[in-house]
Design an enzyme around this catalytic site. Structure first.
Site, PDB file in Angstrom:
ATOM      1  N   THR A  39      59.131  44.847  18.575  1.00  0.00           N
ATOM      2  CA  THR A  39      58.560  43.506  18.423  1.00  0.00           C
ATOM      3  C   THR A  39      59.183  42.779  17.231  1.00  0.00           C
ATOM      4  OG1 THR A  39      56.499  44.290  19.393  1.00  0.00           O
ATOM      5  CG2 THR A  39      56.382  42.232  18.170  1.00  0.00           C
ATOM      6  N   HIS A  42      62.221  41.225  18.472  1.00  0.00           N
ATOM      7  CA  HIS A  42      61.883  40.037  19.286  1.00  0.00           C
ATOM      8  C   HIS A  42      61.482  38.861  18.386  1.00  0.00           C
ATOM      9  CE1 HIS A  42      62.239  42.020  23.107  1.00  0.00           C
ATOM     10  NE2 HIS A  42      61.257  42.871  22.904  1.00  0.00           N
ATOM     11  N   GLU A  59      52.935  47.760  11.374  1.00  0.00           N
ATOM     12  CA  GLU A  59      52.586  49.185  11.572  1.00  0.00           C
ATOM     13  C   GLU A  59      52.549  49.868  10.207  1.00  0.00           C
ATOM     14  OE1 GLU A  59      55.541  50.807  14.224  1.00  0.00           O
ATOM     15  OE2 GLU A  59      55.075  49.396  15.816  1.00  0.00           O
ATOM     16  N   CYS A  88      38.955  36.657  16.994  1.00  0.00           N
ATOM     17  CA  CYS A  88      38.093  35.673  16.326  1.00  0.00           C
ATOM     18  C   CYS A  88      36.620  36.062  16.370  1.00  0.00           C
ATOM     19  CB  CYS A  88      38.309  34.285  16.933  1.00  0.00           C
ATOM     20  SG  CYS A  88      37.529  34.059  18.553  1.00  0.00           S
ATOM     21  N   CYS A  91      35.205  33.604  20.693  1.00  0.00           N
ATOM     22  CA  CYS A  91      35.629  32.990  21.964  1.00  0.00           C
ATOM     23  C   CYS A  91      35.020  33.749  23.145  1.00  0.00           C
ATOM     24  CB  CYS A  91      37.160  32.958  22.051  1.00  0.00           C
ATOM     25  SG  CYS A  91      37.909  34.573  22.365  1.00  0.00           S
ATOM     26  N   CYS A  94      36.280  37.394  23.431  1.00  0.00           N
ATOM     27  CA  CYS A  94      35.698  38.251  22.393  1.00  0.00           C
ATOM     28  C   CYS A  94      34.252  38.574  22.727  1.00  0.00           C
ATOM     29  CB  CYS A  94      35.769  37.569  21.029  1.00  0.00           C
ATOM     30  SG  CYS A  94      37.403  37.675  20.270  1.00  0.00           S
ATOM     31  N   CYS A 102      41.668  37.793  23.071  1.00  0.00           N
ATOM     32  CA  CYS A 102      41.099  36.696  22.278  1.00  0.00           C
ATOM     33  C   CYS A 102      41.976  35.452  22.361  1.00  0.00           C
ATOM     34  CB  CYS A 102      40.979  37.152  20.821  1.00  0.00           C
ATOM     35  SG  CYS A 102      40.533  35.844  19.674  1.00  0.00           S
ATOM     36  N   ILE A 171      57.158  54.885  22.021  1.00  0.00           N
ATOM     37  CA  ILE A 171      55.985  54.682  22.888  1.00  0.00           C
ATOM     38  C   ILE A 171      55.952  55.752  23.986  1.00  0.00           C
ATOM     39  CG2 ILE A 171      54.884  53.046  24.495  1.00  0.00           C
ATOM     40  CD1 ILE A 171      54.593  52.258  21.528  1.00  0.00           C
ATOM     41  N   LEU A 260      53.238  49.318  30.008  1.00  0.00           N
ATOM     42  CA  LEU A 260      53.033  49.374  28.556  1.00  0.00           C
ATOM     43  C   LEU A 260      54.265  48.832  27.825  1.00  0.00           C
ATOM     44  CD1 LEU A 260      50.778  50.489  26.722  1.00  0.00           C
ATOM     45  CD2 LEU A 260      51.808  52.735  26.898  1.00  0.00           C
TER      46      LEU A 260
END
Ligand SMILES: [Zn+2]
Ligand SMILES: [Zn+2]
Length: 342
Positions: A39, A42, A59, A88, A91, A94, A102, A171, A260
């Site tokens: 990520t 990315h 992490e 949050c 919402c 949530c 969320c 992963i 995943l």
């Protein structure tokens, strides 16, 4: 202190910044280790939404050095792992208990300053205590492990299940271990890299296959394959079109496919809806880590997860920018940033 800042898309470097002071409800944490993740790559390239300028790193683990107002249930000197994903709480998602969906989800290391720094501030509710006796860098695996744990929970693996894990990155290698812990007796991992196949077998895969050597659908689910007719559960952990396409064909009729791996937004693959219908496959997405970070932290603390073998190298903050700017080296599983101690 030093911090690795994403100043704009494509623009990542170490800067000297002030040590943050913890606001109400926050902890100031001295970072012991913070994992580099796909990520982060990315984010650097603008393929995942973020709000620069921001310090990356989601992490992380570290030691509580100071405590903001209204925090009374954790001591200075405690070691914590941070759940970076802040929902949050208000919402409709949530309130329905689906905090990972969320509408106003914000993440430490993406929308607010993260763990590629000497210090990070963490809301108390996002911090989970882990033992001081633990290897200081192991806490950095709680976040990726939590994401895998959510996928395992969704997969419905039962004692005796057969499982295919596609992808031999961190992963995939954590998912193999969790699948075994969940009771799967057959866990087959597919990856092109021989070093990662060996590693997978060391951490619990009962067999591995090389997708560049043979048609793995035939090798696994074919009449003379490892599990003729296909497996109960397929977990796609590579995030590439080819493995997503293989995933439904590896599942047995009535089986489950969990996505995943993260494919770039907008990329598509060809699927055969008739096959999903006629063989009644369940195809599920698994997004981040709702309500599983505590369990992941307990798993790491228990020592049942093999972590040391997944650490390819440890780098300084100064080295981290170039690691993130380049694709992972062959055989590389997880690179940890160990910031300079203050
Ligand atoms: Zn990550
Ligand atoms: Zn919400």
């Amino acid at each position: 202190m030093k911090a690795l800042r994403l100043e704009a898309i494509g623009d990542l470097f170490v800067r000297e910044v002030d040590i943050p002071s913890p606001g109400p409800g926050d902890l100031l944490v001295r970072v012991e280790a913070c994992g580099i993740c796909g990520t982060d790559r990315h984010l650097l390239h603008g393929e995942f939404p973020s709000t620069p300028p921001v310090t990356l790193g989601h992490e992380f683990c570290g030691i509580v050095e100071a405590i903001g107002d209204h925090v009374s249930d954790i001591a200075i000197g405690a070691r914590i792992t941070g759940d970076p994903n802040i929902s949050c709480g208000r919402c409709s998602q949530c309130r329905a208990g689906r905090v990972n969906l969320c509408h106003a989800l914000r993440a430490i290391g993406i929308h607010r300053d993260g763990g590629f720094a000497d210090y990070v501030t963490v809301p108390r509710k996002q911090a989970h205590e882990i033992p001081l006796s633990l290897d200081p860098v192991h806490g950095a695996f709680c976040e990726p492990l939590a994401c895998c744990l959510h996928g395992i929970d969704l997969s419905g693996i039962r004692t005796g299940s057969s499982v295919v894990v596609l992808g031999g990155g961190v992963i995939g290698l954590l998912t193999v271990q969790l699948a075994r812990l969940a009771g799967a007796t057959t866990v087959i991992l597919s990856t092109r890299q021989a070093a990662k196949r060996r590693l997978a077998e060391e951490v619990g895969a009962t067999a591995t296959v090389d997708p560049s050597a043979s048609d793995i659908v035939e090798a696994i689910a074919g009449p003379a394959g490892l599990v003729p007719g296909g497996v109960d559960v397929v977990i796609e952990c590579a995030g590439v079109a080819e493995t997503v396409q293989q995933s439904t064909r590896l599942a047995k009729s009535g089986g489950t496919v969990v996505i995943l791996g993260v494919m770039p937004r907008g990329e598509t693959v060809e699927i055969e809806p008739f096959d999903i219908l006629f063989r009644e496959l369940r195809v599920l997405g698994s997004f981040i880590n709702p309500f599983v970070h505590r369990r992941a932290a307990d798993l790491v603390a228990s020592g049942v997860i093999e972590i040391d073998k997944l650490i390819s190298r440890r780098v300084s903050l100064d080295e981290a920018a170039s690691v993130i700017a380049h694709p992972p080296a062959a055989g590389e599983v997880k690179v940890l940033v160990v910031p300079n101690r203050a």
